[in-house]
Design an enzyme around this catalytic site. Structure first.
Site, PDB file in Angstrom:
ATOM      1  N   ASP A  92       0.817  -1.223   0.000  1.00  0.00           N
ATOM      2  CA  ASP A  92       0.000   0.000   0.000  1.00  0.00           C
ATOM      3  C   ASP A  92       0.839   1.256   0.000  1.00  0.00           C
ATOM      4  OD1 ASP A  92      -1.515  -2.191   1.983  1.00  0.00           O
ATOM      5  OD2 ASP A  92      -2.694  -1.308   0.346  1.00  0.00           O
ATOM      6  N   HIS A 135       3.560   4.850   9.189  1.00  0.00           N
ATOM      7  CA  HIS A 135       3.519   3.405   8.898  1.00  0.00           C
ATOM      8  C   HIS A 135       4.883   2.835   8.535  1.00  0.00           C
ATOM      9  CE1 HIS A 135      -0.824   3.308   9.018  1.00  0.00           C
ATOM     10  NE2 HIS A 135      -0.920   4.218   8.084  1.00  0.00           N
ATOM     11  N   ASP A 172      -4.253  10.323  13.687  1.00  0.00           N
ATOM     12  CA  ASP A 172      -4.582   9.785  12.364  1.00  0.00           C
ATOM     13  C   ASP A 172      -5.481   8.561  12.570  1.00  0.00           C
ATOM     14  OD1 ASP A 172      -3.083   9.612   9.337  1.00  0.00           O
ATOM     15  OD2 ASP A 172      -4.029   7.778  10.079  1.00  0.00           O
ATOM     16  N   ASP A 265      -7.463  12.016   8.510  1.00  0.00           N
ATOM     17  CA  ASP A 265      -8.418  11.042   7.959  1.00  0.00           C
ATOM     18  C   ASP A 265      -9.349  10.543   9.065  1.00  0.00           C
ATOM     19  OD1 ASP A 265      -5.609   8.747   7.438  1.00  0.00           O
ATOM     20  OD2 ASP A 265      -6.334   9.743   9.233  1.00  0.00           O
ATOM     21  N   TYR A 305      -7.649  12.549   3.473  1.00  0.00           N
ATOM     22  CA  TYR A 305      -7.864  12.312   2.041  1.00  0.00           C
ATOM     23  C   TYR A 305      -9.137  12.954   1.512  1.00  0.00           C
ATOM     24  CZ  TYR A 305      -4.155   9.308   3.410  1.00  0.00           C
ATOM     25  OH  TYR A 305      -2.968   8.875   3.962  1.00  0.00           O
TER      26      TYR A 305
HETATM   27  C1  X54 Z   1      -0.659   8.061   6.498  1.00  0.00           C
HETATM   28  C2  X54 Z   1      -1.885   7.188   6.483  1.00  0.00           C
HETATM   29  O1  X54 Z   1      -2.061   6.609   7.772  1.00  0.00           O
HETATM   30  O2  X54 Z   1      -3.047   7.953   6.252  1.00  0.00           O
HETATM   31  N1  X54 Z   1      -1.756   6.132   5.479  1.00  0.00           N
HETATM   32  C3  X54 Z   1      -2.945   5.345   5.222  1.00  0.00           C
HETATM   33  C4  X54 Z   1      -2.686   4.173   4.278  1.00  0.00           C
HETATM   34  C5  X54 Z   1      -3.991   3.515   3.929  1.00  0.00           C
HETATM   35  C6  X54 Z   1      -3.801   2.329   3.032  1.00  0.00           C
HETATM   36  N2  X54 Z   1      -5.093   1.768   2.662  1.00  0.00           N
HETATM   37  C7  X54 Z   1      -4.899   0.512   1.982  1.00  0.00           C
HETATM   38  C8  X54 Z   1      -6.197  -0.046   1.444  1.00  0.00           C
HETATM   39  C9  X54 Z   1      -5.983  -1.422   0.882  1.00  0.00           C
HETATM   40  N3  X54 Z   1      -7.169  -1.888   0.190  1.00  0.00           N
HETATM   41 ZN    ZN Z   2      -4.150   7.592   8.058  1.00  0.00          ZN
END
Ligand code: X54
Ligand code: ZN
Length: 668
Positions: A92, A135, A172, A265, A305
């Protein structure tokens, strides 16, 4: 001291170069809409602009392995195919010829922010960066993250500035497993994260994200995971977790620096979080952290987002860092059952490590939904499908209210012989007093009716509350002969003439005239030591501390476990903070309380001091002006009988005051 804002549009110059539904939401516009909103609202101009820089190899190696860094170093020279191949080994996340450069700038920006705060160039600050960081792990990119900006910043602060204890708050909506892994055995870094979890059915599906993962070895207790097992969490859920988990532990931990993994988010409208908390909640989350570590707070952008709620949430955060009054908490709902279960689980998992949680309830037994439902092979997750994903129905929410700063920040009613502190304005009622009001005041409040100074003082206070109501003045302070009389006359006036809700906080023993607690328009919370037979009732709540207000840790328990949740639920239009004679409360605790109470009523706090305590005018005014309170020492354990008494009181009151709940209702 000001607020730093660190941003460089170079970090907008990378994007997804191929089709990948999981990554398409991480777009350059996230940074441009956030920065443009700060510019458009005039907030950017009020900040101290600090340039970005690239993190050095040595700085990146504070949290990553050499082989990982060497591998990422090669990406700028890769072909599209090679980039896709390289990306496939991680989850991801996507790479781009310019992402290594941007990742160094993102990490470097966080370090610039730490430098600006630790050297005292600014009080606090925020940096808008991408790629995000929380992450990414020692040898792996993940979840749009390449280098762990905040983990690097924490290590850097300890190494360069000898910071002993760092608090990392990760609001977050995803679990920053990279941060957790980095510090899980490190008692000098307390990591707090809430995250959408849905019993491991939500990305990144980690067993290690659950509430019972508390840290390892010496780090046990210094990792706090709050799983959200349902979507749709609201402001009340978030603020409950701050009051009943994060803040009591944070004050006990007593950090020298606060870093925020500021992902938005977790706000309403976001396709990843699917929560319902509104952007103004980030003003409160920020404000509640601003009296820790002497105000040294660094916010580093992570996710977010929905471009509308992201921009609004960023503005709410920065405006609070600048010291503007926070908006009134929109009518908060009580925490939902699932949130209460999570709250109870987290408090129970950490009761062995934090004295403030020692008396927390045990794990819920009967409630089915706390049991972890093992993700059976192939069981559907809550992830969206591929291309055919449904559009999360367009959420709508009101624009956050404009946060106007009154022309006068703090107005003081002082005897002529007491100097007015810098930045404040002396206030005395000048126009001739309305004769009707004067006689009413004389007969109801003043013993010797010809006591003209007392009359002037009381009428000045009343005039002051009227100017606060019109938002011409933000906060006030008065030295009075008799705080109880002054409190009574103010409450009388505000509740009858202005018909507003007043929260009265009495620090110390002394009799509070019963009639002001019978009008239902006033909530009185008195913190003292006297054991009285009279029971607390819904609008007159007495907190009895064995050693009185001189017991800082017991007092702090009562502030977070009772006073703040009550204040959020009651949502007053005025807060009257009364320092009763001989309260015994310490100066720094008094300043902490003055700061925290500005969470309510748009900061309309009116402080009443006995005139003998004129030495407190300066430090009280400093807190009313928004200066961070001096940090309390590390708190020792509160007295058992005090914590038990507080639990009993909270238990009795939670039928009336929902935000006092810390456990899920027992299901049969
Ligand atoms: C910085 C952050 O914490 O917002 N990164 C969020 C990553 C989200 C990944 N989603 C994957 C979905 C798979 N289908
Ligand atoms: Zn996030």
């Amino acid at each position: 001291m000001g607020t730093a804002l660190i941003y460089d549009d170079e970090m907008t110059k990378y994007k997804l170069l191929w089709v990948d539904p999981a990554c398409k939401i991480e777009v350059p516009e996230r940074l441009t809409v956030s920065h443009e909103a700060l510019v458009r609202t005039g907030l950017a101009d009020r900040c101290v602009s600090v340039p970005v820089r690239e993190a050095t190899d040595a700085e990146i190696l504070l949290a990553h392995s050499e082989e990982y860094l060497e591998a990422v170093k090669k990406t700028p020279y890769m072909s599209l195919e090679d980039l896709m191949e390289f990306t496939r080994q991680y989850g991801d996340v996507y790479f781009h010829p310019n992402i290594y450069h941007c990742a160094k700038l993102a990490a470097g920006a966080a370090l610039q922010l730490v430098d600006s705060v630790m050297t005292g160039k600014v009080r606090n600050g925020m940096t808008l960066v991408r790629p995000p960081g929380h992450h990414s792990m020692r040898s792996a990119a993940n979840g749009f993250c390449v280098f762990n900006n905040v983990a690097i910043a924490a290590r850097y602060a300890k190494q360069k500035y000898g910071v002993q204890r760092v608090l990392i708050v990760d609001w977050d909506i995803h679990h920053g497993q990279g941060v957790q892994y980095c510090f899980e055995d490190d008692p000098s870094v307390l990591y707090f994260s809430w995250h959408r979890y849905e019993h491991q059915k939500f990305w990144p599906h980690l067993r290690n994200s659950d509430y019972d993962i508390v840290g390892k070895e010496k780090g046990a207790g210094f990792n706090i995971n709050v799983p959200w097992n349902k979507v749709g969490m609201e402001n009340g859920d978030y603020l409950s977790v701050f009051c009943h988990v994060l803040l009591p532990v944070a004050y006990e931990f007593c950090p020298d620096l606060v870093l925020v993994c500021a992902g938005f988010d977790s706000a309403i409208g976001d396709p990843e979080g699917e929560m319902c908390a509104t952007p103004d909640v980030f003003a409160h989350l920020t404000h509640l952290l601003m009296n820790l570590a002497g105000g040294k707070l660094c916010a580093v952008l992570e996710g977010g987002y929905n471009l509308t709620s992201l921009a609004q949430s960023v503005c709410q955060t920065v405006q609070t860092l600048l010291g503007d009054p926070v908006p009134r908490p929109a009518s908060l709902n009580s925490p939902c059952i699932s949130a209460l279960e999570s709250l109870q689980c987290v408090r129970s998992a950490h009761k062995a490590y934090w004295s403030c949680l020692k008396h927390a309830a045990d794990l819920p037994t009967s409630t089915i939904s706390t049991k972890r439902i093992k993700l059976r092979e192939g069981e559907e997750t809550t992830e969206k499908g591929g291309e055919e994903e449904k559009d999360a129905e367009e959420k709508v929410w009101p624009e956050p209210p404009k946060r106007v700063t009154p022309p006068v920040c703090a107005a003081l009613v002082l005897p002529d012989d007491v100097a007015c502190p810098e930045g404040c304005e002396r206030f005395s009622f000048s126009e001739d007093l309305d004769p009707l009001l004067a006689s009413k005041l004389r007969e109801s409040f003043l013993r010797d009716a010809d006591d003209s100074t007392a009359l002037i003082t009381i009428s000045s206070l009343i005039a002051l509350t009227e100017k606060m109501e019109k938002n011409e003045i933000c906060s006030g302070l008065a030295l009075v002969r008799d705080v109880t009389k002054a409190m009574t006359s103010i409450v009388q006036h505000v509740t009858t003439v202005l018909s507003n809700r007043v929260l009265v906080v009495c620090v110390g023993d002394g009799n509070v005239p019963s009639h002001i607690t019978e009008d239902r328009e006033t909530l009185v919370v008195q913190m003292g030591s006297a054991q009285t037979d009279e029971q607390s009732c819904k609008y007159y709540i007495r907190v009895c501390l064995k050693k009185g207000c001189s017991d800082t840790s017991g007092f702090v328990q009562a502030v977070f476990g009772l006073l703040l949740p009550l204040g959020y639920e009651y949502d007053p239009s005025l807060v009257v903070l009364v320092r009763m004679p001989d309260s015994g409360v310490s100066d720094s605790l008094w300043q902490q309380l003055t700061g925290l109470l500005q969470s309510f009523a748009l900061g309309h706090t009116l402080v009443l001091l006995q005139e003998e305590e004129k030495a407190l005018v300066g430090l009280t005014a400093s807190s009313l002006l928004g200066n961070p309170a001096p940090s309390l020492k590390q708190l020792q354990a509160p007295l058992t009988e005090d914590v038990e008494a507080l639990e009993r009181l909270r238990h009795r009151l939670q039928a009336d005051w929902k935000l006092l709940q810390t456990t899920a209702p027992q299901t049969q």
